[in-house]
Scaffold this active site. Structure first.
Site, PDB file in Angstrom:
ATOM      1  N   ARG A 195       0.883  -1.176   0.000  1.00 18.36           N
ATOM      2  CA  ARG A 195       0.000   0.000   0.000  1.00 18.36           C
ATOM      3  C   ARG A 195       0.915   1.219   0.000  1.00 18.36           C
ATOM      4  NH1 ARG A 195      -5.259   1.595   3.510  1.00 18.36           N
ATOM      5  NH2 ARG A 195      -6.101   0.219   1.918  1.00 18.36           N
ATOM      6  N   HIS A 204      -7.467   0.636  -6.341  1.00 16.62           N
ATOM      7  CA  HIS A 204      -7.659  -0.164  -5.114  1.00 16.62           C
ATOM      8  C   HIS A 204      -8.407  -1.448  -5.510  1.00 16.62           C
ATOM      9  CE1 HIS A 204      -7.878  -1.238  -1.050  1.00 16.62           C
ATOM     10  NE2 HIS A 204      -8.751  -0.370  -0.578  1.00 16.62           N
ATOM     11  N   GLN A 239     -10.315  -3.990  -3.043  1.00 17.51           N
ATOM     12  CA  GLN A 239     -11.593  -3.506  -2.520  1.00 17.51           C
ATOM     13  C   GLN A 239     -12.733  -3.780  -3.503  1.00 17.51           C
ATOM     14  OE1 GLN A 239     -12.165  -1.711   0.609  1.00 17.51           O
ATOM     15  NE2 GLN A 239     -14.197  -2.404   0.024  1.00 17.51           N
ATOM     16  N   ASP A 299     -17.096   7.404  -1.770  1.00 19.17           N
ATOM     17  CA  ASP A 299     -15.868   7.330  -0.974  1.00 19.17           C
ATOM     18  C   ASP A 299     -15.584   8.734  -0.441  1.00 19.17           C
ATOM     19  OD1 ASP A 299     -13.448   6.478   0.115  1.00 19.17           O
ATOM     20  OD2 ASP A 299     -12.374   6.429  -1.796  1.00 19.17           O
ATOM     21  N   CYS A 319     -16.240   1.911   0.841  1.00 17.43           N
ATOM     22  CA  CYS A 319     -15.087   1.082   1.205  1.00 17.43           C
ATOM     23  C   CYS A 319     -14.648   1.293   2.646  1.00 17.43           C
ATOM     24  CB  CYS A 319     -13.927   1.341   0.250  1.00 17.43           C
ATOM     25  SG  CYS A 319     -13.290   3.032   0.310  1.00 17.43           S
ATOM     26  N   ARG A 332     -13.555  -8.453   2.458  1.00 12.15           N
ATOM     27  CA  ARG A 332     -12.140  -8.256   2.096  1.00 12.15           C
ATOM     28  C   ARG A 332     -11.356  -9.519   2.480  1.00 12.15           C
ATOM     29  NH1 ARG A 332     -10.026  -3.087   1.871  1.00 12.15           N
ATOM     30  NH2 ARG A 332      -8.128  -4.173   1.224  1.00 12.15           N
TER      31      ARG A 332
HETATM   32  N1  NVA Z   1      -9.832   6.785  -1.564  1.00  6.57           N
HETATM   33  C1  NVA Z   1      -9.464   6.394  -0.226  1.00  6.57           C
HETATM   34  C2  NVA Z   1      -9.714   4.926  -0.015  1.00  6.57           C
HETATM   35  C3  NVA Z   1      -9.382   4.430   1.373  1.00  6.57           C
HETATM   36  C4  NVA Z   1      -9.596   2.963   1.523  1.00  6.57           C
HETATM   37  C5  NVA Z   1      -7.996   6.745  -0.001  1.00  6.57           C
HETATM   38  O1  NVA Z   1      -7.177   6.513  -0.899  1.00  6.57           O
HETATM   39  O2  NVA Z   1      -7.674   7.249   1.081  1.00  6.57           O
HETATM   40  N1   CP Z   2     -11.182   0.099   2.683  1.00  5.92           N
HETATM   41  C1   CP Z   2      -9.895   0.043   3.074  1.00  5.92           C
HETATM   42  O1   CP Z   2      -8.983  -0.245   2.308  1.00  5.92           O
HETATM   43  O2   CP Z   2      -9.717   0.286   4.404  1.00  5.92           O
HETATM   44  P1   CP Z   2      -8.346   0.539   5.164  1.00  5.92           P
HETATM   45  O3   CP Z   2      -7.787   1.839   4.684  1.00  5.92           O
HETATM   46  O4   CP Z   2      -8.740   0.576   6.619  1.00  5.92           O
HETATM   47  O5   CP Z   2      -7.418  -0.599   4.877  1.00  5.92           O
END
Ligand code: NVA
Ligand code: CP
Length: 303
Positions: A102, A129, A132, A220, A260, A288
């Site tokens: 990540r 992502h 997800q 989101d 998500c 997940r």
């Molecule tokens: N769009 C959000 C998703 C978090 C799971 C981010 O990148 O922070």
């Molecule tokens: N939805 C998701 O990826 O959550 P986290 O950021 O908590 O891993």
């Protein structure tokens, strides 16, 4: 050697097989039946950004499959002190059976993948992502059956989640209606590539038009990780893009709501929607785990 950096890395048949296997793994887990298919295997989990669901689901998933996961936060590894991605990839590959990353720029995962001799999983970049969306589609199909031919409404920022919904439209054949402010529309190149592969995606700036007759409404946060300083500016730009009861009323009466998570009630979604009867966000979060277990098996067992 297979990797999972975007949904386009699996074929339609493979994607369906993954979801089928996820359902089997979920019911085995619920029955308390052991399924140590990855006994002795290890997953390195590199995190440059915060996480609740992703870390827990991968770590618990590896444990349930009889393997082990290592939490490697960049702040406490040499990666965070500037050791090259290419070197880190070669070192990790010598010791673990798969790597999950990540991070910020998608290009970092691509560079890591070039030098990795074990499968790499994208667990969120600024661009996509995909884990997800696999869980989201699995959740939709658990509740409503095949997503092919159904209508998904995306309301809000044209961000990493939007991009993965766009790629998913190629593989899973749903119609995607996006509503976003013009300055926050999805990446043109990614969108065009998906359209060229047959994705049916419409874009407007009207949330009600996007939600009309949708089978699923999803959104989101307005400011993703790394965009915290833009929060105030984005709150202004996204006024009128909240998924509230009025938006949900335009969708089909049995439409589902997904997010998500983490969510900001009162911003991108009204509390009455996310905590209401059409919301399946807790199933979505749990799934997940099951979907990623199927993905880990798929990637690790074929190498
Ligand atoms: N769009 C959000 C998703 C978090 C799971 C981010 O990148 O922070
Ligand atoms: N939805 C998701 O990826 O959550 P986290 O950021 O908590 O891993």
């Amino acid at each position: 050697m297979r990797h999972f950096l975007t949904l386009l890395d699996v074929t339609e048949d493979e994607a369906h097989a993954l979801l089928k296997r996820a359902a089997e793994l979920k019911s085995m887990q619920q029955r308390g039946e052991a399924h140590p298919t990855l006994a002795g295997k290890t997953l390195g989990m590199i995190f440059d950004k915060a996480s609740t669901r992703t870390r827990i689901s991968f770590e618990v998933g590896m444990y349930q499959l009889g393997g082990h996961a290592l939490f490697l936060h960049s702040g406490t590894t040499q990666l965070g002190r500037g050791e090259p991605v290419e070197d880190s990839a070669r070192v990790l590959s010598r010791m673990v059976d798969a790597v999950m990353i990540r991070t910020h720029a998608h290009e970092i995962v691509q560079r890591f993948t070039q030098y990795s001799t074990v499968p790499v999983i994208n667990a969120l970049t600024d661009l996509t992502h995909p884990c997800q969306i696999l869980a989201d589609i699995f959740t939709f199909e658990e509740h409503r059956g095949d997503i092919k031919g159904k209508t998904v409404a995306w309301i809000g920022d044209g961000n990493n989640m939007t991009h993965s919904w766009i790629n998913g439209a190629v593989t899973f054949g749903y119609k995607l209606n996006i509503a976003c402010p013009a300055d926050y529309s999805p990446d043109e190149t990614l969108l065009q590539a998906a359209r060229d592969m047959g994705a049916d995606v419409s874009i407007s700036s009207d949330p009600l038009l996007a939600a009309k007759d949708a089978d699923l409404v999803t959104t989101d946060v307005w400011a993703s990780m790394g965009q915290e300083e833009e929060q105030a500016e984005r709150e202004k730009a996204f006024m009128g893009y909240q998924v509230d009861e009025r938006v949900m009323a335009y969708a089909k009466p049995d439409a589902l709501f997904m997010h998500c998570l983490p969510a900001h009630r009162g911003e991108e979604v009204a509390a009455s929607v996310i905590d209401g009867p059409q919301s399946v966000v807790w199933d979505e979060a749990e799934n997940r785990l099951h979907v990623q277990k199927a993905l880990l098996e798929f990637l690790i067992l074929q190498t």
